[in-house]
Scaffold this active site. Sequence first.
Site, PDB file in Angstrom:
ATOM      1  N   ASP A  24      38.638  23.153  33.165  1.00  0.00           N
ATOM      2  CA  ASP A  24      37.597  22.155  33.364  1.00  0.00           C
ATOM      3  C   ASP A  24      36.681  22.560  34.523  1.00  0.00           C
ATOM      4  O   ASP A  24      37.160  23.018  35.564  1.00  0.00           O
ATOM      5  CB  ASP A  24      38.300  20.822  33.688  1.00  0.00           C
ATOM      6  CG  ASP A  24      37.364  19.631  33.672  1.00  0.00           C
ATOM      7  OD1 ASP A  24      36.742  19.395  32.631  1.00  0.00           O
ATOM      8  OD2 ASP A  24      37.263  18.940  34.701  1.00  0.00           O
ATOM      9  N   GLU A  61      51.017  37.941  31.972  1.00  0.00           N
ATOM     10  CA  GLU A  61      52.490  37.953  31.928  1.00  0.00           C
ATOM     11  C   GLU A  61      53.014  37.125  30.756  1.00  0.00           C
ATOM     12  O   GLU A  61      54.156  37.267  30.345  1.00  0.00           O
ATOM     13  CB  GLU A  61      53.064  37.345  33.225  1.00  0.00           C
ATOM     14  CG  GLU A  61      52.810  38.164  34.466  1.00  0.00           C
ATOM     15  CD  GLU A  61      53.117  37.350  35.734  1.00  0.00           C
ATOM     16  OE1 GLU A  61      53.894  36.366  35.668  1.00  0.00           O
ATOM     17  OE2 GLU A  61      52.548  37.705  36.787  1.00  0.00           O
TER      18      GLU A  61
HETATM   19  C1  GLC Z   1      34.411  18.071  32.440  1.00  0.00           C
HETATM   20  C2  GLC Z   1      34.990  17.220  31.342  1.00  0.00           C
HETATM   21  C3  GLC Z   1      34.397  15.846  31.452  1.00  0.00           C
HETATM   22  C4  GLC Z   1      34.785  15.273  32.800  1.00  0.00           C
HETATM   23  C5  GLC Z   1      34.358  16.183  33.916  1.00  0.00           C
HETATM   24  C6  GLC Z   1      34.988  15.813  35.203  1.00  0.00           C
HETATM   25  O1  GLC Z   1      33.052  18.234  32.324  1.00  0.00           O
HETATM   26  O2  GLC Z   1      34.740  17.826  30.104  1.00  0.00           O
HETATM   27  O3  GLC Z   1      34.822  15.010  30.413  1.00  0.00           O
HETATM   28  O4  GLC Z   1      34.182  14.008  32.963  1.00  0.00           O
HETATM   29  O5  GLC Z   1      34.750  17.515  33.672  1.00  0.00           O
HETATM   30  O6  GLC Z   1      36.343  16.185  35.188  1.00  0.00           O
END
Ligand code: GLC
Length: 549
Positions: free
Chosen positions: A213, A271
Amino acid sequence: MPDVRSGVGEEPGDRPSAWWHGTVGYEIYIRSFQDSDGDGVGDLEGIRRRLPYLAELGIDLVWITPFYPSPQADHGYDVADYVDVDPTFGDLADLDRVVSDCHDLGMRLVIDLVPNHSSSEHPWFRAALAGDPHYRDHYVWADPAPDGGPPNNWVSNFGGPAWTLDERSGQYYMHLFLPEQPDLNWANPAVHDEFDRILRFWFERGVDGVRIDVAHSLTEDPQLRDNPRRAALPPAGAAPSEVWDAYEHRFDQDQADVLDVFRRWNALAAEHDAFLVGEVYLLEPDLLTRYVADQDGLHSSFAFPALRTAWDAGDIRTTLGACVTAGAGALSWPLSSHDDPHAASRFGGGDRGRRRQLAYLTLLCALPGIPFLFQGDELGLENGVVAAGHAADPMAVRNPGAAGRDGSRTPMVWEPGPGFGFTTGEPWLPFGSNRRDEDTVAAQLQQPDSHLDRTRRLLALRRELAPCWDDGASVTWLEATEDVVALQRGDTLVALNAGETAARVRLPDAGRWHPRYASSGGIPEVADGAVVVAPDAAVLLVTASPSAS
Ligand code: GLC
């Protein structure tokens, strides 16, 4: 008639083969996929029951959005424990069953890792607030500006400043998203160690990879300098995205040292033969290169420019072409996502939007890298229409009037009936007033030429053709007209017609080509050195096999 001639080849890069090459991905938004216990929220057991459906659809790689313990301020992207499962979604044993069923069905499981920020309820942040120096340094703190305000001009993606004052210490902490999502401090080696342990925990459980993310934002300028402004600030009350876009994000994202994180994870992933795909949400294609070009960083990055193309052949060709060039064969191509509208809506909605979506997917399937469907795309779903009073996305709830992301997150529709086979209870988010019984999986399975059926045939063909693309077959963009975008890759050719009327597309060495797939209408014949592509459709041709399907 469009005259298709050879253009310039683009090499996808010389990469050793790995299990994720040639795969097709599918994003599951866990809250909205399948509820198994009647609480109105999707869960891991629900996912497990639907895995055979995904295998049948032709999916190789399943990505599940966060299922960790979380106060759900941002629906799971606020993690309070990185190595457990929130009871709303099940427990670790349920996750183990999802992993093993995925593997039994020949699929791989990718989970969502959220390393940019934790929840403010995470024990690390609680300890930080309590003044524990070890955990305090897990987060990004700064003294107030001389006027007592935030330390710099950085803004949150969800509105307001990217800083919140901790009254007790008199310092501000940084958050690129909600105040409930404090940013972790990746300048601190202890944070690297924490995430090494987290990754090992999941890889040792059999998880095949992670979607990272906000991968481009983990590190920030150590001096916390102000971002330059690139436009006047919009008036008060403007959507957070307008405020965000008024700045050049020179210091709060895409910093040079972020690659150090991924190099370390690359070695760790090796790994376990695990896959690293980043949410590198940068809209200039060139910026993607350094994340994936060297084989020691991410294995793949989502190409978000692909989510912004207009229904215009020139724009599609230019945008995807720039991504292919930048991406060195290592991009993932999102058709839609839980943060962006369903492609059928983006391309105009209704039957036309659905047809265009499948034409676009046909093109994405021919590009080097991994096409990713978002749940419901295989049904041609448009965004669900959710009344403002039901808004659940913090973006919309905290910024009245801002377009939220609820429309793409409405629950899946499996079968006709009040809960659409998603839940026996009250869904956490309405299905959308525009959902119809004929949209459902069950209804489309009864209909021979449904969107679902055509999507499945496309994915089956892609799987069949993947081996002939795996050996580094480069993309050659074919010169076409205003309305047609066409490319050749190895023994395949795809032509997409974004125009209002049928287009006759002349083929190079016409005798070689056999049409195998049309995204709408019947499969056309090659006649007089050309193939006719219906409006809002794409046709895929191959040289290898003369058999039509
Ligand atoms: C990313 C996720 C989104 C979230 C953001 C904060 O963009 O896809 O849904 O709100 O991160 O974590």
